[in-house]
Scaffold this motif. Structure first.
Motif, PDB file in Angstrom:
ATOM      1  N   TYR A   8       1.239  -1.430  -0.399  1.00 13.94           N
ATOM      2  CA  TYR A   8      -0.150   0.013   0.253  1.00 13.94           C
ATOM      3  C   TYR A   8       0.911   0.972  -0.140  1.00 13.94           C
ATOM      4  N   SER A   9       2.078   1.283  -1.053  1.00 18.06           N
ATOM      5  CA  SER A   9       2.747   2.587  -1.283  1.00 18.06           C
ATOM      6  C   SER A   9       1.902   3.287  -1.119  1.00 18.06           C
ATOM      7  N   SER A  52       1.222   3.010  -5.163  1.00 21.94           N
ATOM      8  CA  SER A  52       0.042   2.244  -5.310  1.00 21.94           C
ATOM      9  C   SER A  52      -1.151   2.368  -4.708  1.00 21.94           C
ATOM     10  N   ARG A  53      -1.132   3.545  -3.948  1.00 20.32           N
ATOM     11  CA  ARG A  53      -3.071   4.032  -3.347  1.00 20.32           C
ATOM     12  C   ARG A  53      -3.245   4.868  -4.775  1.00 20.32           C
ATOM     13  N   GLN A  54      -2.648   5.551  -5.374  1.00 20.74           N
ATOM     14  CA  GLN A  54      -2.144   6.439  -6.389  1.00 20.74           C
ATOM     15  C   GLN A  54      -2.694   5.861  -7.416  1.00 20.74           C
TER      16      GLN A  54
END
Length: 368
Positions: free
Chosen positions: A181-182, A185-187
């Motif tokens: 959930y970096s 990766s969330r963006q």
């Protein structure tokens, strides 16, 4: 009066000899410039306050003098071996105090371990030379070269130089997939993230052209999911991580596409794509054919696959580096680097498009 004339004549002779020496060097091997990350860093990070360093043994154990130089290898790295092929001495790191005078004629290595296409890649390493700064150093280098041989000669030397750039891998392993959930990766979903990285990479390559680069070898990412670090973190059965392999399969074709677009825009084959994914995968898939005993376990490291943590004096170190594809959790051995460069130099269009390095050298020799 006579002694004064003698001193003047001696000084004049010294100047003539110096100019003749510089002229011979200008006519010698073409200059070579290197940009990118730890796969091609020749030691710039040694001069920075950063954790991304290879400045202690066993790094350099097989390098001439058996000493660490900042190269993330047991011996020579890819730029060193390319320099051998073009008949030049290895490029010095741009931050090295030795890079002055005639050494500038050889070229320079601007690469810095940990960097990516994006500025937020590698932020955990703190002080590294991000790609925008590498390009600014390239401008600064050209000013220094102009002061040595004049602006016209400097421009010509840069235009005729060979350039290597290696970026992209860190944008995945040290950014998007660094932690679950970096931020990135969330963006972005992965395909959208790849599009974004590629969009930014095209701007980097276009800027290289603006700065005078006319022969640029651009490497794709290797099979990132197969490196010992990722096997240790993500694999239960020794198979390559599917997510990182998916990232490479999305990134590399789009990199080739923007290279083709840029060449079309400038009307010349300035940019050459190197299919380093396939170059690596050849020996990962058939290790015995290349003399490797291990293509999963790093020669230097600890934990599963020797893929955990850093390569340090306390690590396990294999006795025969020539039988290992990976030196440390992320980087190839010199033996693997030589296999890669052999394909860069003479590989078919499946590996080098639109031409390999030997063809580049032959074509450019005819022009000159």
């Amino acid at each position: 009066m006579a002694s004064s004339l003698f001193i003047i004549n001696i000084s004049y002779l010294v100047v003539l000899v110096s100019l003749a020496t510089l002229s011979r060097h200008c006519d010698a091997a073409r200059a070579f410039f290197v940009f990118g990350d730890s796969l091609v860093d020749n030691g710039n990070n040694n001069f920075l306050m950063t954790t991304a360093r290879a400045d202690s043994l066993p790094y350099g154990i097989d390098y001439p003098g058996h000493r660490p130089t900042g190269r993330f290898s047991n011996g020579l790295n890819i730029p060193d071996i390319i320099s051998e092929h073009i008949g030049a001495e290895p490029t010095l790191p741009y931050l090295s105090p030795e890079l002055q005078g005639e050494k500038l004629l050889v070229g320079a290595n601007f690469a810095s371990a940990g960097v990516g296409v994006l500025n937020d890649t590698g932020i955990q390493f703190v002080n590294i030379i991000r790609i925008g700064d590498q390009l600014r150093y390239f401008q600064q280098y050209q000013q220094r070269l102009s002061g040595l041989i004049g602006q016209d000669q400097a421009t010509q030397r840069v235009n005729q130089a060979l350039v290597l750039i290696t970026l992209g891998g860190n944008d995945f392993v040290n950014n998007y997939y660094l932690v679950p959930y970096s931020f990135r990766s969330r963006q972005f979903a992965l395909p959208d993230y790849v599009n974004y990285v590629i969009f930014e990479y095209k701007k980097v390559l276009a800027r290289l052209y603006e700065l005078g680069a006319r022969r640029v070898i651009v490497t794709g990412t290797g099979p990132m999911g197969c490196v010992p670090a990722e096997l240790a973190l993500r694999s239960r059965d020794g198979n390559c991580d599917t997510e990182l392999m998916r990232a490479a399969s999305l990134f590399n074709p789009q990199l080739v596409q923007i290279i083709n677009e840029l060449n079309s825009e400038v009307g010349s084959d300035v940019f050459v794509s190197a299919n380093t994914y396939q170059m690596h995968f050849d020996y990962l898939n058939n290790p015995q054919a290349f003399g490797f005993v291990s293509t999963k376990v790093a020669c230097c490291g600890q934990g599963p696959y020797n893929g955990i943590g850093l390569c340090t004096p306390a690590s396990n170190v294999c006795p025969d580096r020539n039988t290992y594809a990976f030196w440390d959790p992320f980087h190839p051995t010199e033996k693997a680097n030589r296999i890669i460069v052999s394909q860069i130099f003479s590989g078919t269009t499946d590996y080098m498009h639109p031409m390999n390095l030997s063809t580049i050298l032959a074509v450019d020799e005819m022009k000159n």
